[in-house]
Scaffold this motif. Sequence first.
Motif, PDB file in Angstrom:
ATOM      1  N   VAL A 161       1.463   7.153   0.031  1.00 54.43           N
ATOM      2  CA  VAL A 161       2.204   8.318  -0.487  1.00 54.43           C
ATOM      3  C   VAL A 161       1.200   9.391  -0.888  1.00 54.43           C
ATOM      4  O   VAL A 161       1.335  10.566  -0.526  1.00 54.43           O
ATOM      5  CB  VAL A 161       3.087   7.908  -1.699  1.00 54.43           C
ATOM      6  N   GLN A 162       0.157   8.986  -1.605  1.00 54.44           N
ATOM      7  CA  GLN A 162      -0.857   9.935  -2.047  1.00 54.44           C
ATOM      8  C   GLN A 162      -1.589  10.541  -0.851  1.00 54.44           C
ATOM      9  O   GLN A 162      -1.821  11.743  -0.783  1.00 54.44           O
ATOM     10  CB  GLN A 162      -1.841   9.214  -2.984  1.00 54.44           C
ATOM     11  N   SER A 163      -1.910   9.684   0.109  1.00 54.68           N
ATOM     12  CA  SER A 163      -2.657  10.147   1.267  1.00 54.68           C
ATOM     13  C   SER A 163      -1.856  11.160   2.091  1.00 54.68           C
ATOM     14  O   SER A 163      -2.382  12.199   2.493  1.00 54.68           O
ATOM     15  CB  SER A 163      -3.053   8.920   2.101  1.00 54.68           C
ATOM     16  N   LEU A 164      -0.573  10.868   2.329  1.00 57.48           N
ATOM     17  CA  LEU A 164       0.227  11.814   3.126  1.00 57.48           C
ATOM     18  C   LEU A 164       0.471  13.103   2.342  1.00 57.48           C
ATOM     19  O   LEU A 164       0.473  14.196   2.919  1.00 57.48           O
ATOM     20  CB  LEU A 164       1.557  11.180   3.567  1.00 57.48           C
ATOM     21  N   THR A 165       0.662  12.974   1.033  1.00 57.74           N
ATOM     22  CA  THR A 165       0.825  14.170   0.196  1.00 57.74           C
ATOM     23  C   THR A 165      -0.397  15.074   0.356  1.00 57.74           C
ATOM     24  O   THR A 165      -0.266  16.286   0.574  1.00 57.74           O
ATOM     25  CB  THR A 165       1.011  13.771  -1.285  1.00 57.74           C
TER      26      THR A 165
ATOM     27  N   THR B 154       3.664  20.357  -1.703  1.00 54.47           N
ATOM     28  CA  THR B 154       4.090  18.973  -1.459  1.00 54.47           C
ATOM     29  C   THR B 154       3.994  18.211  -2.764  1.00 54.47           C
ATOM     30  O   THR B 154       3.028  18.340  -3.500  1.00 54.47           O
ATOM     31  CB  THR B 154       3.163  18.320  -0.419  1.00 54.47           C
ATOM     32  N   LYS B 155       5.030  17.431  -3.030  1.00 51.50           N
ATOM     33  CA  LYS B 155       5.099  16.717  -4.304  1.00 51.50           C
ATOM     34  C   LYS B 155       5.396  15.249  -4.024  1.00 51.50           C
ATOM     35  O   LYS B 155       6.171  14.950  -3.121  1.00 51.50           O
ATOM     36  CB  LYS B 155       6.266  17.333  -5.090  1.00 51.50           C
ATOM     37  N   SER B 156       4.782  14.361  -4.759  1.00 52.08           N
ATOM     38  CA  SER B 156       5.163  12.958  -4.598  1.00 52.08           C
ATOM     39  C   SER B 156       6.065  12.527  -5.746  1.00 52.08           C
ATOM     40  O   SER B 156       5.902  12.960  -6.892  1.00 52.08           O
ATOM     41  CB  SER B 156       3.931  12.067  -4.476  1.00 52.08           C
TER      42      SER B 156
ATOM     43  N   GLY C 223       0.798  -1.229   0.000  1.00 48.48           N
ATOM     44  CA  GLY C 223       0.000   0.000   0.000  1.00 48.48           C
ATOM     45  C   GLY C 223       0.830   1.277   0.000  1.00 48.48           C
ATOM     46  O   GLY C 223       0.337   2.331   0.398  1.00 48.48           O
ATOM     47  N   LYS C 224       2.069   1.200  -0.472  1.00 49.69           N
ATOM     48  CA  LYS C 224       2.937   2.391  -0.474  1.00 49.69           C
ATOM     49  C   LYS C 224       2.338   3.531  -1.295  1.00 49.69           C
ATOM     50  O   LYS C 224       2.278   4.662  -0.828  1.00 49.69           O
ATOM     51  CB  LYS C 224       4.329   2.062  -1.026  1.00 49.69           C
ATOM     52  N   SER C 225       1.923   3.219  -2.525  1.00 52.79           N
ATOM     53  CA  SER C 225       1.438   4.298  -3.404  1.00 52.79           C
ATOM     54  C   SER C 225       0.227   4.992  -2.807  1.00 52.79           C
ATOM     55  O   SER C 225       0.121   6.224  -2.847  1.00 52.79           O
ATOM     56  CB  SER C 225       1.066   3.753  -4.785  1.00 52.79           C
ATOM     57  N   THR C 226      -0.679   4.201  -2.223  1.00 49.84           N
ATOM     58  CA  THR C 226      -1.875   4.773  -1.589  1.00 49.84           C
ATOM     59  C   THR C 226      -1.483   5.703  -0.452  1.00 49.84           C
ATOM     60  O   THR C 226      -2.018   6.803  -0.312  1.00 49.84           O
ATOM     61  CB  THR C 226      -2.758   3.636  -1.028  1.00 49.84           C
TER      62      THR C 226
END
Length: 192
Positions: free
Chosen positions: A22-26, A37-39, A17-20
């Motif tokens: 990453v998007q959520s924290l961004t 903030t940029k991913s 679930g890394k991508s999810t």
Amino acid sequence: MTKRGLFILFEGADRVGKSTQVQSLTNHISNSRNLPTKSLRFPDRTTPIGQILNQYLQNSTNMDDRALHLLFSSNRWEAKDSILELLNSGTNIVVDRYSYSGVAYTAAKGIDVDWCYSCESGLPEPDIVFYLSMSTEDATKRGDYGGERYEKRPSWKVINANRTVEEVSNEINQIFDFEFESLQKKPIGTLK
Ligand code: 2DT
Ligand code: MG
């Protein structure tokens, strides 16, 4: 004065679930603090080196293990200046995989861990590493993941990813909010 951005990294095995996250924290950082903030993700398959890596990952090419390792590492080195520019201009970056994936995947093929890590020395260092783990057993074995010495400087947080997306992101947001101000005051680190 613009404060520097933070370098937040997510590591962990495939499909944790890394991508999810990453998007959520961004989104959390942009929304709750109204900060740029940029991913980012590695490998960055958009560069010429990234295209070679993409061909390898899609099984269309074979490559010597060390040559492959150097390409993954180069793919980070070619991003170094833009990472530093983003951080220095106050943009937070939330990154999906970085040097620790590089070391773990190559060392798992039997190649010397120190050799693997030496290619990473000098790159910008993450401020927080969220290691998404699928079981607590994995968490206790996390020293295998690139080697304990690499966990010494940045702050590693082992997150049990075997929960709902919201439970995981709530914990990550809390940790981020707790650490944010003190980390912003530290100079940007360099991988040793
Ligand atoms: P993604 O599925 O996350 O795009 O990764 N990998 C990644 C390495 O072997 N070395 C590295 O330095 C990095 C960043 C992990 C694609 C695969 O590439 C591996 C999975
Ligand atoms: Mg993947």
